[in-house]
Scaffold this active site. Sequence first.
Site, PDB file in Angstrom:
ATOM      1  N   LYS A  13       0.833  -1.219   0.000  1.00 50.05           N
ATOM      2  CA  LYS A  13       0.000   0.000   0.000  1.00 50.05           C
ATOM      3  C   LYS A  13       0.861   1.261   0.000  1.00 50.05           C
ATOM      4  O   LYS A  13       0.629   2.177  -0.770  1.00 50.05           O
ATOM      5  CB  LYS A  13      -0.930   0.020   1.233  1.00 50.05           C
ATOM      6  CG  LYS A  13      -1.877  -1.156   1.319  1.00 50.05           C
ATOM      7  CD  LYS A  13      -2.793  -1.078   2.542  1.00 50.05           C
ATOM      8  CE  LYS A  13      -2.103  -1.055   3.875  1.00 50.05           C
ATOM      9  NZ  LYS A  13      -1.331  -2.278   4.214  1.00 50.05           N
ATOM     10  N   ARG A  88      -9.880   1.149   8.344  1.00 43.74           N
ATOM     11  CA  ARG A  88      -9.479  -0.224   8.650  1.00 43.74           C
ATOM     12  C   ARG A  88     -10.580  -0.973   9.383  1.00 43.74           C
ATOM     13  O   ARG A  88     -10.431  -2.167   9.677  1.00 43.74           O
ATOM     14  CB  ARG A  88      -8.271  -0.182   9.568  1.00 43.74           C
ATOM     15  CG  ARG A  88      -6.968  -0.514   8.911  1.00 43.74           C
ATOM     16  CD  ARG A  88      -5.924  -0.283   9.979  1.00 43.74           C
ATOM     17  NE  ARG A  88      -4.746  -1.043   9.806  1.00 43.74           N
ATOM     18  CZ  ARG A  88      -3.640  -0.550   9.244  1.00 43.74           C
ATOM     19  NH1 ARG A  88      -3.608   0.648   8.748  1.00 43.74           N
ATOM     20  NH2 ARG A  88      -2.571  -1.303   9.181  1.00 43.74           N
ATOM     21  N   ARG A 127      11.977  -5.470   5.004  1.00 47.77           N
ATOM     22  CA  ARG A 127      11.664  -4.063   4.695  1.00 47.77           C
ATOM     23  C   ARG A 127      12.563  -3.075   5.457  1.00 47.77           C
ATOM     24  O   ARG A 127      12.826  -3.236   6.643  1.00 47.77           O
ATOM     25  CB  ARG A 127      10.205  -3.772   5.045  1.00 47.77           C
ATOM     26  CG  ARG A 127       9.870  -2.285   4.895  1.00 47.77           C
ATOM     27  CD  ARG A 127       8.412  -2.014   4.890  1.00 47.77           C
ATOM     28  NE  ARG A 127       7.770  -2.345   6.145  1.00 47.77           N
ATOM     29  CZ  ARG A 127       6.482  -2.142   6.369  1.00 47.77           C
ATOM     30  NH1 ARG A 127       5.720  -1.626   5.418  1.00 47.77           N
ATOM     31  NH2 ARG A 127       5.949  -2.471   7.520  1.00 47.77           N
ATOM     32  N   ARG A 171      -0.673  -8.604  13.230  1.00 46.16           N
ATOM     33  CA  ARG A 171      -1.230  -7.630  12.273  1.00 46.16           C
ATOM     34  C   ARG A 171      -2.007  -8.340  11.162  1.00 46.16           C
ATOM     35  O   ARG A 171      -3.065  -7.875  10.728  1.00 46.16           O
ATOM     36  CB  ARG A 171      -0.104  -6.772  11.683  1.00 46.16           C
ATOM     37  CG  ARG A 171       0.402  -5.720  12.664  1.00 46.16           C
ATOM     38  CD  ARG A 171       1.811  -5.251  12.346  1.00 46.16           C
ATOM     39  NE  ARG A 171       1.924  -4.619  11.053  1.00 46.16           N
ATOM     40  CZ  ARG A 171       3.074  -4.524  10.374  1.00 46.16           C
ATOM     41  NH1 ARG A 171       4.186  -5.018  10.870  1.00 46.16           N
ATOM     42  NH2 ARG A 171       3.087  -3.924   9.207  1.00 46.16           N
TER      43      ARG A 171
HETATM   44  P1  AP5 Z   1       4.852  -1.589   1.793  1.00 44.79           P
HETATM   45  O1  AP5 Z   1       4.509  -0.791   0.605  1.00 44.79           O
HETATM   46  O2  AP5 Z   1       5.638  -0.936   2.878  1.00 44.79           O
HETATM   47  O3  AP5 Z   1       3.548  -2.341   2.372  1.00 44.79           O
HETATM   48  P2  AP5 Z   1       2.284  -1.779   3.153  1.00 44.79           P
HETATM   49  O4  AP5 Z   1       1.081  -2.454   2.626  1.00 44.79           O
HETATM   50  O5  AP5 Z   1       2.298  -0.290   3.166  1.00 44.79           O
HETATM   51  O6  AP5 Z   1       2.618  -2.377   4.581  1.00 44.79           O
HETATM   52  P3  AP5 Z   1       2.505  -1.746   6.038  1.00 44.79           P
HETATM   53  O7  AP5 Z   1       3.243  -2.705   6.949  1.00 44.79           O
HETATM   54  O8  AP5 Z   1       2.978  -0.325   6.085  1.00 44.79           O
HETATM   55  O9  AP5 Z   1       1.010  -1.813   6.295  1.00 44.79           O
HETATM   56  P4  AP5 Z   1       0.288  -1.768   7.616  1.00 44.79           P
HETATM   57  O10 AP5 Z   1      -1.077  -1.565   7.149  1.00 44.79           O
HETATM   58  O11 AP5 Z   1       0.508  -2.910   8.529  1.00 44.79           O
HETATM   59  O12 AP5 Z   1       1.020  -0.554   8.400  1.00 44.79           O
HETATM   60  P5  AP5 Z   1       0.564   0.901   8.793  1.00 44.79           P
HETATM   61  O13 AP5 Z   1       1.767   1.734   8.849  1.00 44.79           O
HETATM   62  O14 AP5 Z   1      -0.608   1.347   7.991  1.00 44.79           O
HETATM   63  O15 AP5 Z   1       5.661  -2.880   1.276  1.00 44.79           O
HETATM   64  C1  AP5 Z   1       6.164  -3.843   2.197  1.00 44.79           C
HETATM   65  C2  AP5 Z   1       7.534  -4.358   1.692  1.00 44.79           C
HETATM   66  O16 AP5 Z   1       7.326  -5.092   0.474  1.00 44.79           O
HETATM   67  C3  AP5 Z   1       8.526  -3.236   1.332  1.00 44.79           C
HETATM   68  O17 AP5 Z   1       9.814  -3.687   1.688  1.00 44.79           O
HETATM   69  C4  AP5 Z   1       8.409  -3.100  -0.195  1.00 44.79           C
HETATM   70  O18 AP5 Z   1       9.628  -2.666  -0.784  1.00 44.79           O
HETATM   71  C5  AP5 Z   1       8.059  -4.529  -0.624  1.00 44.79           C
HETATM   72  N1  AP5 Z   1       7.166  -4.592  -1.779  1.00 44.79           N
HETATM   73  C6  AP5 Z   1       6.087  -3.790  -2.025  1.00 44.79           C
HETATM   74  N2  AP5 Z   1       5.478  -4.179  -3.179  1.00 44.79           N
HETATM   75  C7  AP5 Z   1       6.173  -5.244  -3.638  1.00 44.79           C
HETATM   76  C8  AP5 Z   1       6.023  -6.092  -4.796  1.00 44.79           C
HETATM   77  N3  AP5 Z   1       5.040  -5.917  -5.687  1.00 44.79           N
HETATM   78  N4  AP5 Z   1       6.913  -7.103  -4.958  1.00 44.79           N
HETATM   79  C9  AP5 Z   1       7.917  -7.298  -4.045  1.00 44.79           C
HETATM   80  N5  AP5 Z   1       8.115  -6.535  -2.943  1.00 44.79           N
HETATM   81  C10 AP5 Z   1       7.251  -5.518  -2.743  1.00 44.79           C
HETATM   82  O19 AP5 Z   1      -0.002   0.663  10.281  1.00 44.79           O
HETATM   83  C11 AP5 Z   1       0.861   0.358  11.354  1.00 44.79           C
HETATM   84  C12 AP5 Z   1       0.072   0.325  12.650  1.00 44.79           C
HETATM   85  O20 AP5 Z   1      -0.518   1.619  12.896  1.00 44.79           O
HETATM   86  C13 AP5 Z   1      -1.124  -0.647  12.677  1.00 44.79           C
HETATM   87  O21 AP5 Z   1      -0.727  -1.961  13.021  1.00 44.79           O
HETATM   88  C14 AP5 Z   1      -2.005   0.007  13.753  1.00 44.79           C
HETATM   89  O22 AP5 Z   1      -1.493  -0.254  15.042  1.00 44.79           O
HETATM   90  C15 AP5 Z   1      -1.829   1.492  13.477  1.00 44.79           C
HETATM   91  N6  AP5 Z   1      -2.832   2.008  12.516  1.00 44.79           N
HETATM   92  C16 AP5 Z   1      -2.580   2.532  11.287  1.00 44.79           C
HETATM   93  N7  AP5 Z   1      -3.727   2.899  10.685  1.00 44.79           N
HETATM   94  C17 AP5 Z   1      -4.729   2.583  11.549  1.00 44.79           C
HETATM   95  C18 AP5 Z   1      -6.136   2.676  11.476  1.00 44.79           C
HETATM   96  N8  AP5 Z   1      -6.765   3.173  10.402  1.00 44.79           N
HETATM   97  N9  AP5 Z   1      -6.852   2.249  12.556  1.00 44.79           N
HETATM   98  C19 AP5 Z   1      -6.247   1.764  13.660  1.00 44.79           C
HETATM   99  N10 AP5 Z   1      -4.910   1.618  13.771  1.00 44.79           N
HETATM  100  C20 AP5 Z   1      -4.157   2.029  12.736  1.00 44.79           C
END
Ligand code: AP5
Length: 213
Positions: A13, A88, A127, A171
Amino acid sequence: MRIILLGPPGAGKGTQAKSMSESLDIVHISSGDLLRDHQSRGTELGDTARSYMQQGLLVPDDLIIGMIEERIKLPDAQNGYVLDGFPRTVEQALALEKALEKQGETIDTVANISVSEEELILRLGGRWICRNCQRPYHEVNSAPRKHGKCDDCEGELYQREDDVSEAVSKRIKVFAEQTVPLIGYYSDKEILVQVDGEGSIEGVRKSLLNAVA
Ligand code: AP5
Protein backbone atom coordinates in the site's frame (compact mmCIF):
# COMPACT_ATOMS: atom_id res chain seq x y z
CA MET A 1 -9.85 11.98 -7.22
CA ARG A 2 -10.23 10.22 -3.85
CA ILE A 3 -8.86 6.68 -3.63
CA ILE A 4 -8.58 4.14 -0.81
CA LEU A 5 -5.95 1.37 -0.85
CA LEU A 6 -7.00 -1.68 1.16
CA GLY A 7 -4.75 -4.65 1.80
CA PRO A 8 -2.95 -6.61 4.49
CA PRO A 9 0.31 -5.44 6.11
CA GLY A 10 3.07 -5.69 3.50
CA ALA A 11 0.68 -5.78 0.51
CA GLY A 12 2.47 -2.75 -0.97
CA LYS A 13 0.00 0.00 0.00
CA GLY A 14 2.72 2.48 0.98
CA THR A 15 4.91 1.67 -2.03
CA GLN A 16 2.02 2.06 -4.47
CA ALA A 17 0.34 5.03 -2.75
CA LYS A 18 3.57 7.05 -3.00
CA SER A 19 3.90 6.28 -6.68
CA MET A 20 0.17 6.87 -7.43
CA SER A 21 0.22 10.22 -5.66
CA GLU A 22 3.08 11.33 -7.94
CA SER A 23 1.40 10.01 -11.12
CA LEU A 24 -2.04 11.42 -10.30
CA ASP A 25 -0.83 14.61 -8.58
CA ILE A 26 -2.82 13.94 -5.41
CA VAL A 27 -1.58 13.75 -1.84
CA HIS A 28 -0.64 10.46 -0.14
CA ILE A 29 -2.21 10.17 3.31
CA SER A 30 -0.95 7.24 5.39
CA SER A 31 -2.53 6.71 8.81
CA GLY A 32 0.52 4.69 9.92
CA ASP A 33 2.95 7.48 8.87
CA LEU A 34 0.80 10.08 10.65
CA LEU A 35 0.85 7.99 13.84
CA ARG A 36 4.63 7.45 13.62
CA ASP A 37 5.04 11.21 13.14
CA HIS A 38 2.98 11.81 16.31
CA GLN A 39 5.26 9.34 18.13
CA SER A 40 8.45 11.05 17.00
CA ARG A 41 7.04 14.44 18.08
CA GLY A 42 6.04 12.94 21.46
CA THR A 43 2.38 14.02 21.26
CA GLU A 44 -0.27 12.51 23.54
CA LEU A 45 -1.80 10.68 20.56
CA GLY A 46 1.62 9.28 19.62
CA ASP A 47 2.27 8.07 23.16
CA THR A 48 -1.18 6.43 23.40
CA ALA A 49 -0.81 4.80 19.97
CA ARG A 50 2.66 3.37 20.64
CA SER A 51 1.65 0.34 22.74
CA TYR A 52 -1.14 -0.68 20.33
CA MET A 53 1.21 -0.42 17.35
CA GLN A 54 4.06 -2.34 19.01
CA GLN A 55 1.65 -5.23 19.68
CA GLY A 56 0.21 -5.17 16.15
CA LEU A 57 -3.23 -4.06 17.38
CA LEU A 58 -5.40 -1.33 15.91
CA VAL A 59 -5.36 2.06 17.60
CA PRO A 60 -8.90 2.87 18.89
CA ASP A 61 -11.28 4.22 16.24
CA ASP A 62 -12.03 7.54 17.97
CA LEU A 63 -8.33 8.54 17.99
CA ILE A 64 -7.75 7.61 14.34
CA ILE A 65 -10.97 9.11 12.99
CA GLY A 66 -10.25 12.55 14.46
CA MET A 67 -6.69 12.50 13.10
CA ILE A 68 -7.82 11.64 9.54
CA GLU A 69 -10.76 14.06 9.55
CA GLU A 70 -8.34 16.88 10.34
CA ARG A 71 -5.85 15.73 7.70
CA ILE A 72 -8.33 15.55 4.80
CA LYS A 73 -9.50 19.10 5.51
CA LEU A 74 -6.02 20.57 4.86
CA PRO A 75 -5.56 22.58 1.64
CA ASP A 76 -3.25 20.04 -0.06
CA ALA A 77 -6.02 17.39 0.16
CA GLN A 78 -8.64 19.47 -1.67
CA ASN A 79 -7.48 18.20 -5.06
CA GLY A 80 -7.89 14.57 -3.90
CA TYR A 81 -5.84 11.93 -2.09
CA VAL A 82 -4.86 8.33 -1.88
CA LEU A 83 -5.65 6.96 1.58
CA ASP A 84 -3.28 4.23 2.76
CA GLY A 85 -4.18 2.34 5.95
CA PHE A 86 -7.50 4.12 6.58
CA PRO A 87 -10.26 3.08 6.95
CA ARG A 88 -9.48 -0.22 8.65
CA THR A 89 -12.82 -0.93 10.37
CA VAL A 90 -16.44 -0.50 9.29
CA GLU A 91 -16.81 2.18 11.97
CA GLN A 92 -13.94 4.15 10.39
CA ALA A 93 -15.52 3.76 6.93
CA LEU A 94 -18.85 5.09 8.21
CA ALA A 95 -17.14 8.07 9.86
CA LEU A 96 -15.24 8.87 6.65
CA GLU A 97 -18.44 8.71 4.62
CA LYS A 98 -20.17 11.08 7.04
CA ALA A 99 -17.26 13.55 6.96
CA LEU A 100 -17.21 13.51 3.15
CA GLU A 101 -20.99 13.91 2.89
CA LYS A 102 -20.73 17.19 4.81
CA GLN A 103 -18.42 18.48 2.04
CA GLY A 104 -20.54 17.01 -0.80
CA GLU A 105 -17.75 14.55 -1.65
CA THR A 106 -17.45 10.79 -2.14
CA ILE A 107 -14.73 8.16 -2.54
CA ASP A 108 -14.18 7.31 -6.23
CA THR A 109 -12.41 3.95 -5.99
CA VAL A 110 -11.34 1.45 -3.34
CA ALA A 111 -8.57 -0.87 -4.55
CA ASN A 112 -8.04 -4.08 -2.59
CA ILE A 113 -4.49 -5.38 -3.06
CA SER A 114 -4.22 -9.11 -2.34
CA VAL A 115 -0.99 -10.95 -1.51
CA SER A 116 -0.45 -14.42 0.05
CA GLU A 117 0.50 -14.63 3.74
CA GLU A 118 3.81 -16.33 2.88
CA GLU A 119 4.83 -13.40 0.64
CA LEU A 120 3.71 -10.80 3.23
CA ILE A 121 6.03 -12.34 5.82
CA LEU A 122 8.99 -12.28 3.39
CA ARG A 123 8.29 -8.67 2.46
CA LEU A 124 7.96 -7.33 6.01
CA GLY A 125 11.00 -9.27 7.24
CA GLY A 126 13.20 -7.53 4.61
CA ARG A 127 11.66 -4.06 4.70
CA TRP A 128 13.69 -0.90 5.36
CA ILE A 129 12.08 2.55 5.49
CA CYS A 130 13.48 6.05 5.04
CA ARG A 131 13.31 7.90 8.35
CA ASN A 132 12.97 11.19 6.47
CA CYS A 133 10.49 10.61 3.58
CA GLN A 134 9.06 7.17 4.60
CA ARG A 135 9.83 5.55 1.23
CA PRO A 136 9.87 1.76 1.75
CA TYR A 137 12.66 -0.46 0.38
CA HIS A 138 13.26 -4.20 0.48
CA GLU A 139 16.71 -5.70 0.94
CA VAL A 140 16.11 -8.08 -2.00
CA ASN A 141 13.13 -6.83 -4.06
CA SER A 142 13.84 -3.09 -4.13
CA ALA A 143 17.21 -2.39 -2.53
CA PRO A 144 18.45 1.21 -2.29
CA ARG A 145 21.36 2.20 -4.55
CA LYS A 146 23.53 3.06 -1.50
CA HIS A 147 23.41 0.75 1.52
CA GLY A 148 21.35 2.29 4.37
CA LYS A 149 20.50 5.50 2.45
CA CYS A 150 17.32 6.60 0.67
CA ASP A 151 17.64 7.05 -3.13
CA ASP A 152 15.30 10.06 -3.07
CA CYS A 153 16.56 12.11 -0.11
CA GLU A 154 19.65 10.34 1.34
CA GLY A 155 17.67 9.83 4.60
CA GLU A 156 18.72 7.03 6.97
CA LEU A 157 16.92 3.68 6.48
CA TYR A 158 15.51 1.85 9.53
CA GLN A 159 13.39 -1.24 10.32
CA ARG A 160 9.99 -0.77 11.99
CA GLU A 161 9.59 -2.19 15.50
CA ASP A 162 6.27 -3.84 14.47
CA ASP A 163 8.00 -5.77 11.65
CA VAL A 164 9.20 -8.41 14.14
CA SER A 165 7.58 -11.81 13.57
CA GLU A 166 5.20 -11.82 16.57
CA ALA A 167 3.72 -8.40 15.69
CA VAL A 168 3.54 -9.30 11.97
CA SER A 169 1.46 -12.43 12.73
CA LYS A 170 -0.83 -10.36 14.95
CA ARG A 171 -1.23 -7.63 12.27
CA ILE A 172 -2.17 -10.22 9.64
CA LYS A 173 -4.74 -11.75 12.03
CA VAL A 174 -6.18 -8.32 12.94
CA PHE A 175 -6.48 -7.50 9.22
CA ALA A 176 -8.48 -10.70 8.61
CA GLU A 177 -10.80 -10.05 11.55
CA GLN A 178 -11.33 -6.28 11.45
CA THR A 179 -10.48 -5.00 7.96
CA VAL A 180 -11.63 -7.78 5.61
CA PRO A 181 -15.32 -6.84 6.27
CA LEU A 182 -14.58 -3.60 4.39
CA ILE A 183 -14.17 -5.58 1.16
CA GLY A 184 -17.87 -6.52 1.29
CA TYR A 185 -18.81 -3.04 2.46
CA TYR A 186 -17.21 -1.30 -0.55
CA SER A 187 -18.19 -4.08 -2.96
CA ASP A 188 -21.86 -3.43 -2.04
CA LYS A 189 -21.29 0.24 -2.91
CA GLU A 190 -19.87 -0.84 -6.31
CA ILE A 191 -16.63 1.12 -5.92
CA LEU A 192 -14.33 -1.83 -5.15
CA VAL A 193 -11.68 -3.10 -7.57
CA GLN A 194 -9.49 -6.14 -6.91
CA VAL A 195 -5.78 -5.93 -7.73
CA ASP A 196 -3.30 -8.83 -7.64
CA GLY A 197 -0.40 -7.52 -5.54
CA GLU A 198 2.00 -10.40 -6.23
CA GLY A 199 3.55 -9.13 -9.47
CA SER A 200 6.51 -6.78 -9.73
CA ILE A 201 6.23 -3.34 -8.12
CA GLU A 202 5.97 -1.81 -11.62
CA GLY A 203 3.37 -4.39 -12.73
CA VAL A 204 1.18 -3.72 -9.68
CA ARG A 205 1.56 0.04 -10.27
CA LYS A 206 0.22 -0.33 -13.82
CA SER A 207 -2.70 -2.50 -12.69
CA LEU A 208 -3.63 0.04 -10.02
CA LEU A 209 -3.46 3.02 -12.37
CA ASN A 210 -5.66 1.13 -14.87
CA ALA A 211 -8.09 0.20 -12.11
CA VAL A 212 -8.61 3.77 -10.90
CA ALA A 213 -8.64 5.44 -14.35
P1 AP5 B 1 4.85 -1.59 1.79
O1 AP5 B 1 4.51 -0.79 0.61
O2 AP5 B 1 5.64 -0.94 2.88
O3 AP5 B 1 3.55 -2.34 2.37
P2 AP5 B 1 2.28 -1.78 3.15
O4 AP5 B 1 1.08 -2.45 2.63
O5 AP5 B 1 2.30 -0.29 3.17
O6 AP5 B 1 2.62 -2.38 4.58
P3 AP5 B 1 2.50 -1.75 6.04
O7 AP5 B 1 3.24 -2.70 6.95
O8 AP5 B 1 2.98 -0.33 6.08
O9 AP5 B 1 1.01 -1.81 6.30
P4 AP5 B 1 0.29 -1.77 7.62
O10 AP5 B 1 -1.08 -1.57 7.15
O11 AP5 B 1 0.51 -2.91 8.53
O12 AP5 B 1 1.02 -0.55 8.40
P5 AP5 B 1 0.56 0.90 8.79
O13 AP5 B 1 1.77 1.73 8.85
O14 AP5 B 1 -0.61 1.35 7.99
O15 AP5 B 1 5.66 -2.88 1.28
C1 AP5 B 1 6.16 -3.84 2.20
C2 AP5 B 1 7.53 -4.36 1.69
O16 AP5 B 1 7.33 -5.09 0.47
C3 AP5 B 1 8.53 -3.24 1.33
O17 AP5 B 1 9.81 -3.69 1.69
C4 AP5 B 1 8.41 -3.10 -0.19
O18 AP5 B 1 9.63 -2.67 -0.78
C5 AP5 B 1 8.06 -4.53 -0.62
N1 AP5 B 1 7.17 -4.59 -1.78
C6 AP5 B 1 6.09 -3.79 -2.03
N2 AP5 B 1 5.48 -4.18 -3.18
C7 AP5 B 1 6.17 -5.24 -3.64
C8 AP5 B 1 6.02 -6.09 -4.80
N3 AP5 B 1 5.04 -5.92 -5.69
N4 AP5 B 1 6.91 -7.10 -4.96
C9 AP5 B 1 7.92 -7.30 -4.04
N5 AP5 B 1 8.11 -6.53 -2.94
C10 AP5 B 1 7.25 -5.52 -2.74
O19 AP5 B 1 0.00 0.66 10.28
C11 AP5 B 1 0.86 0.36 11.35
C12 AP5 B 1 0.07 0.32 12.65
O20 AP5 B 1 -0.52 1.62 12.90
C13 AP5 B 1 -1.12 -0.65 12.68
O21 AP5 B 1 -0.73 -1.96 13.02
C14 AP5 B 1 -2.00 0.01 13.75
O22 AP5 B 1 -1.49 -0.25 15.04
C15 AP5 B 1 -1.83 1.49 13.48
N6 AP5 B 1 -2.83 2.01 12.52
C16 AP5 B 1 -2.58 2.53 11.29
N7 AP5 B 1 -3.73 2.90 10.68
C17 AP5 B 1 -4.73 2.58 11.55
C18 AP5 B 1 -6.14 2.68 11.48
N8 AP5 B 1 -6.77 3.17 10.40
N9 AP5 B 1 -6.85 2.25 12.56
C19 AP5 B 1 -6.25 1.76 13.66
N10 AP5 B 1 -4.91 1.62 13.77
C20 AP5 B 1 -4.16 2.03 12.74
